[in-house]
Design an enzyme around this catalytic site. Structure first.
Site, PDB file in Angstrom:
ATOM      1  CB  SER A 223      16.324  -7.635  19.668  1.00  0.00           C
ATOM      2  OG  SER A 223      15.074  -8.170  19.295  1.00  0.00           O
ATOM      3  CE  LYS A 224      18.218  -1.700  14.916  1.00  0.00           C
ATOM      4  NZ  LYS A 224      19.654  -1.938  15.038  1.00  0.00           N
TER       5      LYS A 224
END
Ligand code: GLU
Length: 450
Positions: A223-224
């Protein structure tokens, strides 16, 4: 001829997953003497941004994944309408106007029951049972996957605002661009049966499919939040494109014999999409740094200098157009074997460029709380007296001093290193002394003489 494509949506930057998909498509094309097509899926005009198109193009270029053809879906709307009209004309699609929308949507009749209205079909599933069919994907990586068309609802092809949906534009493009192999992330598996139905309805032949496994982060799904994922960030963090491409390769493929460092040209010779792993890959920044170190070690010095000089200018360690390139080459040589990223260099070698060095307080407390006046004074005197100032003579005089003072080498080596560099680790001390030069060594040691 093999034709593959990478089809990013410019609604965000290129990240690790997308870059791996691009790599595997590119590799497959290069391995099979085929064509690699780049298709920008910019049908969503509100979310697509030119800055993302630029970032994607720059990142692909930086990684060296050159494409043979490029298309933008936003320039092909007429084509999608034409094919949607064909399905309408053949009774394979119908239009629908939602109360609050201006235009009409065009919807694909999945179970092909011309007489049954979609709402009706959905509320009476038994009615559609008779016409249900099995949709098989012969995935090149995952083998056979079977879907029941019953579970697939009628599909919007063209939205009421006139824009095509992903599944429809994708099929029209893959078919008209003569794509032979669709290689994409596993997150698209559920789209594949829907797309196959559209291929069949349009009378197109269905390409081969290969779904690449997910990439997990060390804390679960990538994920970011689990670190910088935009490819442009890896460049900013000091990774080499060759190293990142090599690392991406290892996320789901292996050249065999436990090899991890592999030249891209050799990978082209060995790669086949059939050999890609089925299981999820795990992204590990430490592993990437290790690979990067392997590449940095072998990188020609001149290339390293070109990459490092801008960082030194940025840090104000040197001045643009006014620095000693040969000196920088010598300093880089001292660190080259140990660099994990290019960015390590300004952090590790700062004391060669700063007048006031950055002192690691813990190191100072540990190694410089004792008074070394006598030892430092003696060392300065000996260095000043050296006729020939080179790494060897520096070492000899250092060893003489510890002998004369009946000290252990390490008792003196650490304090001198910390006083000169502000750090406990670094290149060999005698090299450090040599490249700092007599004067800076004297200045830095004198500070500690009471
Ligand atoms: N634009 C889609 C994506 O970025 C492409 C998927 C595909 O390759 O079909 O996920």
């Amino acid at each position: 001829m093999i034709r593959v494509r990478f089809a990013p949506s410019p609604t965000g930057n290129l990240h690790i997953g997308g870059a791996r998909t691009a790599l595997f498509n590119w590799l497959y094309a290069r391995a099979k003497n085929g064509k690699f097509i780049l298709r920008i899926e910019d049908t969503d005009s509100a979310r697509s941004k030119q800055e993302f198109v630029d970032e994607i193009l720059n990142s692909l270029k930086w990684l060296g994944f050159d494409y043979d053809e490029i298309y933008y879906q936003s320039q092909r709307f007429d084509l999608y309408k034409e094919y949607a009209q064909k399905l309408l004309d053949e009774g394979k699609a119908y239009t629908e106007k939602l109360p609050d929308k201006t235009g009409e949507a065009i919807i694909f009749r999945v179970n092909n029951q011309a007489a049954v209205h979609p709402e009706q079909a959905a509320s009476h599933p038994e009615q559609s049972e008779g016409s249900s069919q099995k949709i098989k994907i012969n995935d090149l990586i995952r083998r056979e996957i079977e879907f029941d068309s019953n579970v697939i609802k009628d599909q919007v092809l063209i939205k009421s605002d006139g824009t095509p949906t992903y599944n429809f534009a994708c099929v029209v493009d893959d078919a008209t661009m003569n794509i032979t192999h669709v290689i994409r992330g596993e997150d698209h598996i559920s789209n594949t049966p829907k797309q196959i139905l559209i291929y069949q309805a349009l009378g197109f032949s269905v390409p081969e499919f290969a779904h690449l496994p997910l990439i997990m982060g060390t804390e679960g799904r990538l994920s970011k939040r689990t670190g910088a994922t935009a490819i442009s960030d890896y460049s900013k963090m000091g990774y080499l494109p060759e190293a990142l491409a090599n690392y991406l390769l290892l996320l789901s493929w292996s050249p065999g014999e436990n090899r991890e460092v592999i030249d891209i040209n050799e990978a082209i010779r060995l790669f086949d999409v059939k050999d890609v792993n089925k299981t999820a890959a795990s992204f590990d920044l430490d592993k990437l740094s290790w690979i990067n170190n392997q590449y940095l070690k072998k990188e020609p010095l001149e290339k390293l200098v070109d990459l490092i000089v801008p960082l030194l200018i940025e840090n104000n360690y040197i001045q643009k157009d006014n620095f000693d390139r040969d000196y920088i080459v010598s300093i880089i040589k001292l660190f080259q074997a140990r660099l994990s990223t290019i960015n390590d260099f300004p952090d590790w070698a700062d004391f060669f460029f700063l007048k006031d060095i950055k002192m690691d307080e813990k190191a100072k407390e540990k190694f410089l709380s004792r008074d070394f006046s006598k030892e430092f004074k003696l060392f300065i005197e000996r260095l000043e007296a050296l006729e020939k100032f080179d790494i060897e003579t520096i070492e000899t005089s250092f060893r003489e001093i510890v002998k004369e003072l009946s000290l252990e080498v390490k008792i003196l080596i650490h304090p001198i290193r910390v006083a000169l560099t502000g750090k406990t680790v670094g290149p060999g001390l005698f090299e450090v002394i040599y490249y700092l030069g007599k004067e800076r060594v004297r200045e830095r040691l004198e500070k500690w003489i009471k």
